[in-house]
Scaffold this motif. Structure first.
Motif, PDB file in Angstrom:
ATOM      1  N   TYR A 102       0.840  -1.211   0.000  1.00  0.00           N
ATOM      2  CA  TYR A 102       0.000   0.000   0.000  1.00  0.00           C
ATOM      3  C   TYR A 102       0.870   1.254   0.000  1.00  0.00           C
ATOM      4  CZ  TYR A 102       0.487  -0.211   5.188  1.00  0.00           C
ATOM      5  OH  TYR A 102       0.953  -0.288   6.482  1.00  0.00           O
ATOM      6  N   PRO A 103       0.305   2.362  -0.510  1.00  0.00           N
ATOM      7  CA  PRO A 103       1.046   3.618  -0.550  1.00  0.00           C
ATOM      8  C   PRO A 103       0.925   4.379   0.765  1.00  0.00           C
ATOM      9  CG  PRO A 103      -1.073   3.909  -1.625  1.00  0.00           C
ATOM     10  CD  PRO A 103      -0.998   2.464  -1.200  1.00  0.00           C
ATOM     11  N   VAL A 104       1.970   5.089   1.124  1.00  0.00           N
ATOM     12  CA  VAL A 104       1.987   5.983   2.280  1.00  0.00           C
ATOM     13  C   VAL A 104       2.636   7.296   1.843  1.00  0.00           C
ATOM     14  CG1 VAL A 104       1.987   4.200   4.083  1.00  0.00           C
ATOM     15  CG2 VAL A 104       4.157   4.948   3.097  1.00  0.00           C
ATOM     16  N   ARG A 105       2.334   8.359   2.564  1.00  0.00           N
ATOM     17  CA  ARG A 105       2.923   9.671   2.255  1.00  0.00           C
ATOM     18  C   ARG A 105       4.003   9.993   3.279  1.00  0.00           C
ATOM     19  NH1 ARG A 105       1.028  13.267  -1.197  1.00  0.00           N
ATOM     20  NH2 ARG A 105      -1.049  12.295  -1.197  1.00  0.00           N
ATOM     21  N   VAL A 106       5.151  10.431   2.807  1.00  0.00           N
ATOM     22  CA  VAL A 106       6.274  10.740   3.693  1.00  0.00           C
ATOM     23  C   VAL A 106       5.986  12.018   4.482  1.00  0.00           C
ATOM     24  CG1 VAL A 106       8.723  11.340   3.791  1.00  0.00           C
ATOM     25  CG2 VAL A 106       7.920   9.599   2.168  1.00  0.00           C
ATOM     26  N   VAL A 107       6.167  11.926   5.782  1.00  0.00           N
ATOM     27  CA  VAL A 107       6.084  13.091   6.660  1.00  0.00           C
ATOM     28  C   VAL A 107       7.486  13.661   6.848  1.00  0.00           C
ATOM     29  CG1 VAL A 107       5.470  13.897   8.971  1.00  0.00           C
ATOM     30  CG2 VAL A 107       4.058  12.155   7.826  1.00  0.00           C
TER      31      VAL A 107
END
Length: 196
Positions: free
Chosen positions: A26-31
């Protein structure tokens, strides 16, 4: 390969690798990515993609549900070499506590990172009440049945002991992230095809 740091707000891919193949993706967004810490956000509604198998553990247990992240978005914090990640959980927008997910240490790739959930979890309530274990029986059964080697089982137990030691000393490095919230306007990333 996999040595670059990721940019803030970049969408990357978290893969669980079982039997050398993608079990769940799954995709995640970098913080934030400092090299010593990779913080990513898993948004509510994020599409989950599952490998077709067969796998020695069978299909991923989440295949029984709609293939989307159902809960509120979570911040996932992981450091190189750690056999766990720490997730900030919320309900109704309120912080409810930390969820320590024991997993293989992350391995960076050009697209994101690979790991494998190891069943065992530790819940750290926001109100400071005692921590509690989750899925201890699943972890033990996975080890007993040969799903984990003795070495993998020992690594999981060692990671669990190291986290408990931090918690009992009040030295949770993740606490500085307690107030973080996803900025308004962050979109749910699109599904990631297997092998992409």
């Amino acid at each position: 390969m996999g040595s670059r740091l990721f940019d803030a707000q970049e969408v990357i891919v978290r893969r669980e690798i079982l039997d050398g193949r993608e079990w769940m993706v799954y995709p995640v967004r970098v913080v934030e990515d400092t090299g010593d810490l990779l913080a990513v956000h898993l948004a509510q509604g994020t599409p989950l993609t599952f490998g077709p198998g067969p796998f020695r553990w069978g299909p991923h247990p989440w295949t029984a549900f709609d293939p989307y992240w159902q809960s509120e978005g979570v911040l996932q914090l992981q450091r190189p070499g750690d056999g766990y990640s720490v997730w900030a959980r919320h309900s109704g927008g309120e912080f409810t506590g930390w969820y320590v997910n024991f997993q293989e240490p992350m391995r960076r790739t050009e697209r994101g990172f690979d790991t494998l959930d190891q069943e065992l979890d530790l819940l750290l309530p926001a109100d400071g009440s005692p921590y509690r274990w989750k899925d201890e029986d699943h972890f033990a059964e996975r080890h007993r049945s040969g799903g984990f080697t003795d070495e993998e089982g020992a690594a999981g137990r060692a990671a669990a002991a190291s986290v408990v030691e931090l918690v009992e000393r009040g030295a949770g490095w993740w606490e500085e992230w307690r107030g973080w919230r996803a900025p308004e306007g962050w979109q749910v990333p699109e599904a990631v095809p297997l092998g992409a």
